[in-house]
Structures are given as C-alpha cells and as structure tokens.
Design a protein around this motif. Structure first.
Motif, PDB file in Angstrom:
ATOM      1  N   ARG A 163      55.927  18.443  73.298  1.00 17.95           N
ATOM      2  CA  ARG A 163      56.613  19.444  74.124  1.00 17.95           C
ATOM      3  C   ARG A 163      57.359  20.492  73.322  1.00 17.95           C
ATOM      4  O   ARG A 163      57.781  21.490  73.870  1.00 17.95           O
ATOM      5  CB  ARG A 163      57.610  18.748  75.047  1.00 17.95           C
ATOM      6  CG  ARG A 163      57.014  17.704  75.935  1.00 17.95           C
ATOM      7  CD  ARG A 163      58.096  16.939  76.645  1.00 17.95           C
ATOM      8  NE  ARG A 163      57.558  16.111  77.702  1.00 17.95           N
ATOM      9  CZ  ARG A 163      57.209  14.849  77.555  1.00 17.95           C
ATOM     10  NH1 ARG A 163      57.328  14.279  76.371  1.00 17.95           N
ATOM     11  NH2 ARG A 163      56.723  14.151  78.564  1.00 17.95           N
ATOM     12  N   GLY A 164      57.542  20.260  72.048  1.00 17.02           N
ATOM     13  CA  GLY A 164      58.323  21.180  71.233  1.00 17.02           C
ATOM     14  C   GLY A 164      59.808  20.965  71.428  1.00 17.02           C
ATOM     15  O   GLY A 164      60.238  20.298  72.370  1.00 17.02           O
ATOM     16  N   GLU A 165      60.574  21.547  70.512  1.00 17.09           N
ATOM     17  CA  GLU A 165      62.031  21.355  70.500  1.00 17.09           C
ATOM     18  C   GLU A 165      62.681  21.795  71.797  1.00 17.09           C
ATOM     19  O   GLU A 165      63.556  21.148  72.324  1.00 17.09           O
ATOM     20  CB  GLU A 165      62.642  22.150  69.340  1.00 17.09           C
ATOM     21  CG  GLU A 165      62.641  21.433  68.038  1.00 17.09           C
ATOM     22  CD  GLU A 165      63.466  20.152  68.052  1.00 17.09           C
ATOM     23  OE1 GLU A 165      64.623  20.200  68.488  1.00 17.09           O
ATOM     24  OE2 GLU A 165      62.931  19.121  67.634  1.00 17.09           O
ATOM     25  N   GLY A 166      62.247  22.948  72.318  1.00 18.82           N
ATOM     26  CA  GLY A 166      62.871  23.484  73.519  1.00 18.82           C
ATOM     27  C   GLY A 166      62.117  23.078  74.775  1.00 18.82           C
ATOM     28  O   GLY A 166      62.356  23.602  75.849  1.00 18.82           O
ATOM     29  N   GLU A 167      61.140  22.151  74.610  1.00 19.12           N
ATOM     30  CA  GLU A 167      60.305  21.676  75.728  1.00 19.12           C
ATOM     31  C   GLU A 167      59.447  22.785  76.320  1.00 19.12           C
ATOM     32  O   GLU A 167      58.950  22.675  77.429  1.00 19.12           O
ATOM     33  CB  GLU A 167      61.156  21.013  76.823  1.00 19.12           C
ATOM     34  CG  GLU A 167      62.032  19.883  76.299  1.00 19.12           C
ATOM     35  CD  GLU A 167      61.791  18.550  76.994  1.00 19.12           C
ATOM     36  OE1 GLU A 167      61.502  18.547  78.189  1.00 19.12           O
ATOM     37  OE2 GLU A 167      61.874  17.513  76.302  1.00 19.12           O
ATOM     38  N   ASN A 168      59.253  23.869  75.582  1.00 20.36           N
ATOM     39  CA  ASN A 168      58.432  24.974  76.086  1.00 20.36           C
ATOM     40  C   ASN A 168      57.095  25.117  75.370  1.00 20.36           C
ATOM     41  O   ASN A 168      56.401  26.113  75.535  1.00 20.36           O
ATOM     42  CB  ASN A 168      59.189  26.299  75.965  1.00 20.36           C
ATOM     43  CG  ASN A 168      60.353  26.363  76.920  1.00 20.36           C
ATOM     44  OD1 ASN A 168      60.194  26.142  78.108  1.00 20.36           O
ATOM     45  ND2 ASN A 168      61.540  26.650  76.392  1.00 20.36           N
TER      46      ASN A 168
END
Lengths: 322, 322
Positions: free
Chosen positions: B159-164
């Motif tokens: 999901r990546g660090e920022g969930e984006n």
C-alpha cells in the motif's frame, strides 16, 4: 561503548576507474575508508587480486581497532547474479564474463561475501545512513549519464521478481517521444540524463544560439552537466531552458513514482544533484503546477548525503540486514 | 479432510448497488455466496444493519457446515482508515462520513472484523485464488469507469507509506496530454478508461463519423465499453481505432509498471477485460513494438478469473494473511 559498536563490516564498491572500500559499524559509522585504482585493463585476475588486497588491508585495520568483521559486502556494476555470486557481463568491466567472484573472494579471505548491484547498494547506503534515515520506503534516483534508481520498501531493498525493478529512468512519460538509449521512445531518461542535457545544449550552440556555455565549450573542449547547472543558476538563458525542461520531466517522474509506489521520500544523487536546492526547488515548482492533490501527500524530496561513499557504505551496511 | 479445511472466513464486499458476501476456506474454496441490495439511499444505519444481517446468515451457514469462522473481512470503497476501522468519505456512499464501521460491526457479531479498500481486496482475491495463483508479485489493473489498481509484493498487499500506492491509472504517459479526472494531464486513465473510450466514440459520431455504434446509441440511448469492444472485434473502423489506441496506452502503462516494480504478472479486471484474448493480444502487439528488451523479461499478462466475486473472496482470504 556497547557490543554492537565493536562489530564493523567491510564494504567495497568496484567501478570502472576506482575501487572504494571502508570499514563501517552496524550503527553506520565509517571507521576508515580508502580508494585504489581498479586497473581494469590488466584483466580480471588482477582486479580480483586488488579487491583481495583492499579487503585484507581493511580486515587488518578492523583487527587493530578491535572490531569483529561479520561479513564483506561487494557492490559491482550489473549484470550479475546475487544468488550464484557471479558477475555475468557488466558493460563497464570488459572481459568480465561469468566470473564466480564470491567463490574466488571467499577462498582468499576468512569472511562471507555478499555480492550485489552497485546502484542498489548505493541506495541502501543512503537509506541506512544518509538522506533516507528515518523512513521505511524510499526511492533513490541517480542522475548521471543515464538515470539509475534503487527502491527501499519496508526497510529492505526491493528488486522485483526478475530483479529488474527500479528502472524508473525507463518509465515512458511521453508516448512516441525522444529515442532513448534503451530503444524505447519517451523514457524519462531521454529528457533528464546528463547525456541528454549536454546533447541539447551542444545542438543549440551549433545552431548559433548565444550562451555563456559557448565559452565553456571552447575552453574545456566539452560541456558537463555541472556547467549547465552553474550557467542556469547564473541566469544563462539557454542553460536555464534546458535545465528547467529536465526538471519538468523529473517532476513527472517523481509524480509517477508517487502514484505507483507512494514512497515517503525520493532522494536525488549523481551529477545534477550537486545543484542541491536549485534542483529541488525547480522540481517542487513543476510538481505544484502539474500534480493532483487527490493522490495524497507528495513524497519528501531530498539530496543524497553520502556522495561517492554511498556504494561502499551500503555494501557494508547491507551485510547487517540479514 | 484436514483441520485447515474446517476453517472458513466470511468476506463481504460493499458497493454502491450490492453487498456481496461469501464463506471461503483458507484453501480458497467458496462454500457459499450471496448478494443483497445495498439500499444506500436508506442511510448509514440501514446499510450497516444489512451488512450485519448478511454476516449472521453466513455465520449460521458456517455453523451448519461445521466450519470455524476466524474473522470477517470487509471491503469498502475508499476513502477509509484501515488502522482506525473507519469509513472516511467514500464518493459512492453518500452520507458516510467518519463512521466507526469496525466498532459497530464487532459489537453486533462475535468475530474480529478487518476493514480494507475494496480494490486492494479484489486484487488480493485474484492473487490468492484467481489469475494470480502461483506468483508472489502481481499488479491488477481494473479497467472500469476509471482505472483502479492493486499491488501484491512478496505475497502481501502493498500500500505504500501513505497507503496511496497503486494509483497506476494516474501515471503520466503523455506530458501535457489529455486532462484527467484527477486534475493532471496525460494520465494513463485519461486514455484508457471506459469514460474516455465512450467520450471519444460519442465525439466522433457527433462529428458525423459512420460506425455501427451509431445504431447502438440510437437503440440503447447510450454506448458502453463492451459495445465498443464488440464492434472493434467485428471490424467496425471507428471502434477499432478507439479500442487500439486505448490498448496502446495500456501497453505503455504495463511497460512502466514493468520498469518500476517488475512484477511477475499483470492481471486485467473490469469491463474492458471481458474482451479476453482480444485485449491481451492487442496489448502484447504494442508492447512488442514499443518495449526495450534491455529491461528484462516482460510480466505475464492475464485476464482476471473471479469477476465480481474477487472482492469478497479477497476480503475473506486476507483475514488468513495475518
């Protein structure tokens, strides 16, 4: 001094010109570092001999300092096989074909050897003890003759299934665009590499465009990316146009990296990154003008901190990563 | 029958029209599935009530079949907070603002509830028991009104660090190109979404271009992406031009995903994917014409296998992922 600090790994980074090496503690202090010429023209055996010599020297320094050496990390230009510990066919090391490097080094020195791609290890070095400290997900873009990149996800080097991940320079940002060295059209690299910047300036000078870079070319016989950055900062119109255009494409590259894997930080290394804030400011400006705020918070953009030491530091630090 | 097979999770997938749910074993067999209307216009409490009703029904079926239910997975359209278990502001569920959904469900049912984004869970469903079986790294592109995507790396949702992460539809493939719904120019989505295909065909028909789709529009009052795919397959010139152009941009999207994260497989879901081999063949053709073979083996391209069930299957299967 705690027990961790009494452990230091050896990292070496082999390039076409130099071999850089150092002794690095697990808390990323560089105890000692040294550089020797690769002497690549003297053949594979000679270069491996020099690597062994350098490792033994660092090993002796570790003993003198009372450090345990758990392993040696070796960064080499691709292509290579990490799993088999072999060098396959690196473009910058002519004559190196299917060399079982790890086996040969391990026969000569009393340590385990971990072989990896130099660009990945440089990214890991910045992650572990440079501009990537404090984040878990990071992409490093090395702005050189070409555009290299390395990806850290969840604190680990990410290579992808086929070990070819992180070729962000070859993301297409303009379909049917400029021909890239890789054979594709419109790759980010074909708008942002030093090779591209120099070619564009040279073309424009030949077409009669006036610029302070004309004098640079006459005096030095060549133009480098750093000359273009300097002239752009000094307000030279041609240099400014070429530089800003490259920054615009770098901004798109960062936007695509953000959309794809959303790292917390993007770190810039290599020639263009020497321009520091002048580079970051321009990229930020184009991101502000072009990027959607619907895609979440933009990654933090930073300039790399370790310079040419990133490779051997990453090689050493990565041996601690397990 | 081993002990694992006696465990089955409940997965539900909430959309603007339907709530789909099912009971899925850890070895990905669907024991039972069911669909009810969301009745979103009756408000938040009503919809949560229907979710609870559906979960209880599936729970009863689990008991009857002798299955232990370890957890309930719930897929909802974004935006949401996985960590807090709250629905923040999903565009397709008007009135849902900062709803503590997990807390409310866990009060009503005797199971732990895991909330996640529906697109991510659909990708996980295909990974765990559909077109992604057998690989560890996979990207799913859902070709719908917009372009959704989900990333599986090392067998886990990424999901990546920022969930984006995974907004591959918003990778820019043509700098200064068509205006996208997100506000950027030249996103892959703005050349490949159903919305774009339909808009282009409609424009061309209005401009007087002859096409079998004119009759479709007159008969149905609208044109859908599937109509364009069918007409293109039947040889209609306008449909073929629009379809192939979308496939060309999808090919660039796949090339960029390959360059960036090098997954073993890219799976296509959603409307356009119903064209099956007709879609894959076109994308392969453009990749062959445009991609550099210096970037390593190209990911395997596949059509999704689970259709509308991917969401609840992924929701259930992901509860087993720990």
């Amino acid at each position: 001094m705690n027990s961790t600090a009494r452990t230091a790994a050896i990292g070496i980074d082999v390039g076409g010109t130099d071999i850089k090496g150092g002794l690095v503690t697990s808390d990323s202090r560089v105890i000692t570092k040294t550089t020797i010429a690769t002497e690549v023209n003297k053949g594979v055996d000679h270069v491996i001999g020099r690597m062994i010599e350098l490792i033994r020297k660092l090993d002796a320094e570790a003993k003198n300092g009372g450090y345990d050496v758990p392993a040696v990390g070796v960064g080499m230009p691709g292509t290579l096989s990490r799993r088999h510990g072999t060098i396959i066919a690196p473009p910058n090391l002519p004559g190196w074909r299917n060399i079982p490097l790890v086996e040969r080094l391990e026969k000569a020195i009393p340590h385990r050897v971990f072989l990896d791609n130099d660009a990945n290890l440089a990214a890991y070095g910045e992650y572990a003890s440079g501009a990537g400290r404090g984040v878990r997900d990071m992409v490093m873009l090395t702005l050189g003759t070409g555009i290299g990149s390395g990806i850290i996800l969840g604190g680990q080097l990410f290579r992808g299934e086929g070990e070819n991940a992180g070729e962000f320079g070859h993301m297409i940002v303009q379909i049917d665009g400029r021909l890239c060295g890789c054979g594709q059209r419109g790759c980010m690299e074909s708008y942002t590499s030093a090779r591209h910047l120099i070619a564009r300036v040279t073309e424009e000078l030949q077409a009669g465009q006036s610029s302070s870079l004309k004098k640079t070319l006459e005096q030095n016989g060549k133009i480098e990316a750093s000359d273009i950055a300097r002239a752009a900062q000094a307000g030279d119109l041609l240099a400014k146009t070429v530089w800003e255009d490259a920054c615009r494409y770098l901004a798109v590259g960062c936007m695509n990296i953000h959309a794809g894997i959303d790292p917390e930080r993007i770190v810039f290394a290599g020639g263009m990154s020497n321009a520091g804030d002048f580079l970051l400011h321009q990229i930020h400006r184009f991101v502000a003008a072009m990027a959607s705020d619907m895609l979440g918070e933009f990654p933090d953009l930073r300039i790399a901190e370790l310079g040419n030491d990133a490779g051997f530091i990453g090689a050493a630090m990565h041996t601690f990563a397990g």
